[in-house]
Design a protein around this motif. Structure first.
Motif, PDB file in Angstrom:
ATOM      1  N   LYS A  68       0.775  -1.255   0.000  1.00  0.00           N
ATOM      2  CA  LYS A  68       0.000   0.000   0.000  1.00  0.00           C
ATOM      3  C   LYS A  68       0.799   1.294   0.000  1.00  0.00           C
ATOM      4  O   LYS A  68       0.209   2.357  -0.007  1.00  0.00           O
ATOM      5  N   GLU A  69       2.116   1.220   0.009  1.00  0.00           N
ATOM      6  CA  GLU A  69       2.836   2.480   0.196  1.00  0.00           C
ATOM      7  C   GLU A  69       3.592   2.989  -1.038  1.00  0.00           C
ATOM      8  O   GLU A  69       4.162   4.071  -1.003  1.00  0.00           O
ATOM      9  N   MET A  70       3.611   2.235  -2.116  1.00  0.00           N
ATOM     10  CA  MET A  70       4.474   2.654  -3.231  1.00  0.00           C
ATOM     11  C   MET A  70       3.815   3.685  -4.148  1.00  0.00           C
ATOM     12  O   MET A  70       2.634   3.605  -4.437  1.00  0.00           O
ATOM     13  N   TYR A  71       4.620   4.628  -4.599  1.00  0.00           N
ATOM     14  CA  TYR A  71       4.212   5.577  -5.632  1.00  0.00           C
ATOM     15  C   TYR A  71       4.597   4.963  -6.964  1.00  0.00           C
ATOM     16  O   TYR A  71       5.743   5.053  -7.392  1.00  0.00           O
ATOM     17  N   SER A  72       3.617   4.318  -7.596  1.00  0.00           N
ATOM     18  CA  SER A  72       3.905   3.634  -8.862  1.00  0.00           C
ATOM     19  C   SER A  72       3.147   4.301  -9.993  1.00  0.00           C
ATOM     20  O   SER A  72       2.056   4.825  -9.802  1.00  0.00           O
ATOM     21  N   PHE A  73       3.723   4.248 -11.167  1.00  0.00           N
ATOM     22  CA  PHE A  73       3.108   4.849 -12.346  1.00  0.00           C
ATOM     23  C   PHE A  73       3.720   4.203 -13.579  1.00  0.00           C
ATOM     24  O   PHE A  73       4.665   3.425 -13.464  1.00  0.00           O
ATOM     25  N   THR A  74       3.146   4.511 -14.732  1.00  0.00           N
ATOM     26  CA  THR A  74       3.778   4.020 -15.962  1.00  0.00           C
ATOM     27  C   THR A  74       4.257   5.231 -16.749  1.00  0.00           C
ATOM     28  O   THR A  74       3.663   6.298 -16.671  1.00  0.00           O
ATOM     29  N   ASP A  75       5.340   5.043 -17.479  1.00  0.00           N
ATOM     30  CA  ASP A  75       5.843   6.172 -18.270  1.00  0.00           C
ATOM     31  C   ASP A  75       5.218   6.133 -19.664  1.00  0.00           C
ATOM     32  O   ASP A  75       4.282   5.379 -19.912  1.00  0.00           O
ATOM     33  N   LYS A  76       5.720   6.967 -20.545  1.00  0.00           N
ATOM     34  CA  LYS A  76       5.064   7.105 -21.853  1.00  0.00           C
ATOM     35  C   LYS A  76       5.678   6.183 -22.909  1.00  0.00           C
ATOM     36  O   LYS A  76       5.416   6.329 -24.090  1.00  0.00           O
ATOM     37  N   SER A  77       6.524   5.245 -22.491  1.00  0.00           N
ATOM     38  CA  SER A  77       7.112   4.352 -23.489  1.00  0.00           C
ATOM     39  C   SER A  77       6.054   3.363 -23.995  1.00  0.00           C
ATOM     40  O   SER A  77       4.986   3.213 -23.409  1.00  0.00           O
ATOM     41  N   ASN A  78       6.370   2.672 -25.067  1.00  0.00           N
ATOM     42  CA  ASN A  78       5.424   1.748 -25.673  1.00  0.00           C
ATOM     43  C   ASN A  78       6.056   0.365 -25.799  1.00  0.00           C
ATOM     44  O   ASN A  78       6.999   0.199 -26.554  1.00  0.00           O
ATOM     45  N   PRO A  79       5.622  -0.674 -25.096  1.00  0.00           N
ATOM     46  CA  PRO A  79       4.548  -0.596 -24.091  1.00  0.00           C
ATOM     47  C   PRO A  79       5.013   0.162 -22.848  1.00  0.00           C
ATOM     48  O   PRO A  79       6.218   0.194 -22.591  1.00  0.00           O
ATOM     49  N   PRO A  80       4.103   0.741 -22.073  1.00  0.00           N
ATOM     50  CA  PRO A  80       4.487   1.540 -20.912  1.00  0.00           C
ATOM     51  C   PRO A  80       5.239   0.706 -19.873  1.00  0.00           C
ATOM     52  O   PRO A  80       4.902  -0.453 -19.670  1.00  0.00           O
ATOM     53  N   THR A  81       6.251   1.289 -19.291  1.00  0.00           N
ATOM     54  CA  THR A  81       7.039   0.576 -18.281  1.00  0.00           C
ATOM     55  C   THR A  81       6.518   0.920 -16.885  1.00  0.00           C
ATOM     56  O   THR A  81       6.402   2.090 -16.555  1.00  0.00           O
ATOM     57  N   PRO A  82       6.190  -0.095 -16.078  1.00  0.00           N
ATOM     58  CA  PRO A  82       5.773   0.191 -14.701  1.00  0.00           C
ATOM     59  C   PRO A  82       6.972   0.645 -13.872  1.00  0.00           C
ATOM     60  O   PRO A  82       7.977  -0.056 -13.777  1.00  0.00           O
ATOM     61  N   LEU A  83       6.864   1.833 -13.299  1.00  0.00           N
ATOM     62  CA  LEU A  83       7.962   2.439 -12.548  1.00  0.00           C
ATOM     63  C   LEU A  83       7.491   2.806 -11.140  1.00  0.00           C
ATOM     64  O   LEU A  83       6.296   2.957 -10.898  1.00  0.00           O
ATOM     65  N   THR A  84       8.441   2.961 -10.227  1.00  0.00           N
ATOM     66  CA  THR A  84       8.103   3.313  -8.843  1.00  0.00           C
ATOM     67  C   THR A  84       9.155   4.256  -8.284  1.00  0.00           C
ATOM     68  O   THR A  84      10.354   4.066  -8.500  1.00  0.00           O
ATOM     69  N   LEU A  85       8.673   5.282  -7.567  1.00  0.00           N
ATOM     70  CA  LEU A  85       9.594   6.135  -6.817  1.00  0.00           C
ATOM     71  C   LEU A  85      10.155   5.290  -5.681  1.00  0.00           C
ATOM     72  O   LEU A  85       9.381   4.672  -4.942  1.00  0.00           O
ATOM     73  N   ARG A  86      11.452   5.253  -5.531  1.00  0.00           N
ATOM     74  CA  ARG A  86      12.039   4.310  -4.583  1.00  0.00           C
ATOM     75  C   ARG A  86      11.503   4.512  -3.150  1.00  0.00           C
ATOM     76  O   ARG A  86      11.554   5.607  -2.607  1.00  0.00           O
ATOM     77  N   PRO A  87      10.977   3.422  -2.532  1.00  0.00           N
ATOM     78  CA  PRO A  87      10.510   3.529  -1.142  1.00  0.00           C
ATOM     79  C   PRO A  87      11.640   3.262  -0.154  1.00  0.00           C
ATOM     80  O   PRO A  87      11.504   3.529   1.039  1.00  0.00           O
ATOM     81  N   GLU A  88      12.751   2.736  -0.633  1.00  0.00           N
ATOM     82  CA  GLU A  88      13.922   2.455   0.207  1.00  0.00           C
ATOM     83  C   GLU A  88      15.111   2.301  -0.738  1.00  0.00           C
ATOM     84  O   GLU A  88      14.941   2.263  -1.961  1.00  0.00           O
ATOM     85  N   GLY A  89      16.316   2.187  -0.187  1.00  0.00           N
ATOM     86  CA  GLY A  89      17.487   2.246  -1.047  1.00  0.00           C
ATOM     87  C   GLY A  89      18.193   0.925  -1.319  1.00  0.00           C
ATOM     88  O   GLY A  89      18.957   0.820  -2.284  1.00  0.00           O
ATOM     89  N   THR A  90      17.940  -0.092  -0.486  1.00  0.00           N
ATOM     90  CA  THR A  90      18.712  -1.327  -0.620  1.00  0.00           C
ATOM     91  C   THR A  90      18.481  -2.012  -1.971  1.00  0.00           C
ATOM     92  O   THR A  90      19.439  -2.461  -2.615  1.00  0.00           O
ATOM     93  N   ALA A  91      17.215  -2.061  -2.410  1.00  0.00           N
ATOM     94  CA  ALA A  91      16.914  -2.752  -3.672  1.00  0.00           C
ATOM     95  C   ALA A  91      17.703  -2.121  -4.820  1.00  0.00           C
ATOM     96  O   ALA A  91      18.325  -2.837  -5.622  1.00  0.00           O
ATOM     97  N   GLY A  92      17.695  -0.794  -4.891  1.00  0.00           N
ATOM     98  CA  GLY A  92      18.423  -0.106  -5.965  1.00  0.00           C
ATOM     99  C   GLY A  92      19.921  -0.315  -5.844  1.00  0.00           C
ATOM    100  O   GLY A  92      20.622  -0.481  -6.852  1.00  0.00           O
ATOM    101  N   ALA A  93      20.435  -0.302  -4.612  1.00  0.00           N
ATOM    102  CA  ALA A  93      21.873  -0.490  -4.409  1.00  0.00           C
ATOM    103  C   ALA A  93      22.283  -1.881  -4.895  1.00  0.00           C
ATOM    104  O   ALA A  93      23.291  -2.047  -5.584  1.00  0.00           O
ATOM    105  N   VAL A  94      21.468  -2.882  -4.566  1.00  0.00           N
ATOM    106  CA  VAL A  94      21.781  -4.249  -4.990  1.00  0.00           C
ATOM    107  C   VAL A  94      21.659  -4.366  -6.514  1.00  0.00           C
ATOM    108  O   VAL A  94      22.503  -4.973  -7.173  1.00  0.00           O
ATOM    109  N   ARG A  95      20.634  -3.740  -7.063  1.00  0.00           N
ATOM    110  CA  ARG A  95      20.490  -3.730  -8.532  1.00  0.00           C
ATOM    111  C   ARG A  95      21.757  -3.164  -9.187  1.00  0.00           C
ATOM    112  O   ARG A  95      22.315  -3.736 -10.122  1.00  0.00           O
ATOM    113  N   ALA A  96      22.249  -2.037  -8.644  1.00  0.00           N
ATOM    114  CA  ALA A  96      23.428  -1.382  -9.234  1.00  0.00           C
ATOM    115  C   ALA A  96      24.688  -2.236  -9.067  1.00  0.00           C
ATOM    116  O   ALA A  96      25.506  -2.346  -9.984  1.00  0.00           O
TER     117      ALA A  96
END
Ligand code: ATP
Ligand code: MG
Length: 435
Positions: A68-96
């Motif tokens: 219930k807490e994520m800010y999610s949206f899709t961008d204007k690409s085709n097909p649209p990509t589901p994106l989220t404003l990061r709710p925490e940093g560990t996932a992105g750090a591990v991704r990188a």
């Protein structure tokens, strides 16, 4: 009227109802950076937006954040990509870390600071855009990694003069299989008391029963008194790891409490979890939270269908900076931080000479914060000087120019003296000596 979005706060040069002034943020960030440098941790700066899948997979579907807490949206690409404003940093750090192959060779010790976004009910110490310091230590499966991170956070509290107001709680939540067995025992115990549980906990009984342990409802907590304990389900390795951590903390003189009900709201943790809590911030009691997440790297690699992927051990923590600033304000406030050290007031007739003088002084005394006002009357400039927080005001008018001098007013005493033009930048300046 266009206003800011609820829960998204302006950080201004002055304090507001929901934010400390920017000078306090900078001071805090300087102290944080110094402590991290002392441990040889390196900074990374990551995007604020990631693919939604990253968080859904890393944090876990049955958590408050993903449910219930994520800010999610899709961008204007085709097909649209589901994106989220990061709710925490560990996932992105591990991704990188995976994406840039940083785990080859010596695994990195990293940190980052920045905004995080969660849709929750805004209140003191809880906002929709908030800021975290995140620290991640990769590559060690040993308890010394936890000990180092905890010792580092403790040094930070000491540097901020708030160590006596924070309590360290630790727990071990073991490994996936150990938790599975425990979960069954817990659900069996709670099933016939289901009607007495709060609504959230009733729902969690099927989705994420361990989170019930962490319920803030007193009635639910009371029911848990007779529940089986997670500790009894830990295998030998988990127990030994936890014991080693405790012995390190004791040796380091860092006091801790074992909180057998401490579980975290993110699924990726195993073995150690810990929190630094305070009783000074109401129900926003946790200032820093972290733990070990040995499975996350493998989990995220497997999204990329990297079959041969093996996981890598890791430990991390996150500090809520708004809560930290609130605690500092309550316990050991920063000294008032003025806007400037020196004010230069220049008569409008000789304003250019004043501008040149100020420009030169800023070069010869880079340690000073030097402020000026526009070329209005000297009287109105002096009023601004009074309010500026400056230690001294340098006054330059026709008379000073002719004599090759400056007048210097000490703001606290009101005393005013004349000096040679180059006195302020020289070693003779005992009013604001060079550092
Ligand atoms: P809480 O139980 O208070 O909701 P959490 O378990 O959701 O916290 P984490 O995801 O562990 O929090 O985040 C680490 C730290 O970030 C927290 O201990 C807290 O200091 C801070 N934090 C989390 N959510 C917010 C928020 N909405 N506003 C301000 N700070 C937050
Ligand atoms: Mg939360």
């Amino acid at each position: 009227m266009i206003k800011s979005i609820k829960g998204f706060n302006d950080i201004l040069q002055v304090a507001t109802e929901s934010s400390r002034p920017s000078a306090e943020w900078r001071k805090l960030e300087t102290i944080i950076t110094q402590v991290l440098d002392r441990y040889g941790y390196e900074q990374i700066r990551l995007p604020i937006v990631e693919q939604t899948d990253l968080f859904a997979r890393a944090i876990g579907g049955a958590t408050d954040i993903v449910e219930k807490e994520m800010y999610s949206f899709t961008d204007k690409s085709n097909p649209p990509t589901p994106l989220t404003l990061r709710p925490e940093g560990t996932a992105g750090a591990v991704r990188a870390v995976i994406e840039h192959n940083l785990l080859r060779g010596d695994a990195p010790k990293l940190w980052y600071i920045g905004p995080m976004f969660r849709y929750e009910r805004p209140q003191k110490g809880r906002y929709r855009q908030f800021h975290q310091l995140g620290v991640e230590c990769f590559g060690s499966e040993m308890a010394d990694a936890e000990a180092e991170l905890i010792a580092m956070s403790y040094l930070l509290w000491q540097q901020l003069g708030i160590d006596h107001e924070l309590t360290l709680q630790i727990n071990s939540i073991g490994e996936v299989e150990e938790r599975r067995a425990y979960r069954e025992a817990l659900v069996t115990y709670l099933m016939d008391k289901k009607s007495q549980l709060d609504e959230d906990s009733q729902r969690r009984l099927t989705s994420n029963p361990l989170r019930i342990l962490d319920s803030k409802e007193p009635q639910t907590q009371a029911l848990l008194d007779g529940a089986p304990a997670l500790t009894d389900f830990l295998g030998e390795k988990s127990q030994a790891h936890f014991a080693t951590l405790q012995s390190y903390l004791k040796g380091l003189g860092i006091a801790f409490e074992i909180n057998p009900r401490l579980v975290r709201g993110l699924d990726y943790y195993n073995k150690t979890v810990f929190e630094w809590v305070t009783d000074k911030l109401g129900s926003q009691a946790t200032v820093c939270a972290g733990g070990r997440y040995d499975g996350l790297i493998g989990e995220l690699k497997s999204i990329n269908k990297d079959q041969a992927a093996k996981s890598e051990p890791a430990v991390g923590f996150a500090v809520g900076l708004e809560r930290l600033l609130l605690l500092i304000e309550a316990i050991n406030p920063f000294e008032q931080i003025s806007a400037c050290d020196v004010f230069i007031a220049v008569h409008p007739d000789v304003y250019l000479e004043g501008l040149i003088y100020a420009q030169e002084l800023r070069q010869s005394r880079p340690d000073l914060r030097i402020r000026m006002a526009s070329a209005t009357s000297l009287k109105s400039q002096m009023k601004k000087a009074d309010k500026s927080g400056a230690v001294a005001t340098i006054i330059i008018a026709q008379q000073e120019i002719e004599a090759g001098q400056i007048s210097v007013k000490t703001m606290q005493s009101g005393e005013q003296n004349s000096y040679a033009k180059d006195w302020f930048g020289s070693a003779d300046n005992d009013l604001l000596p060079r550092p």
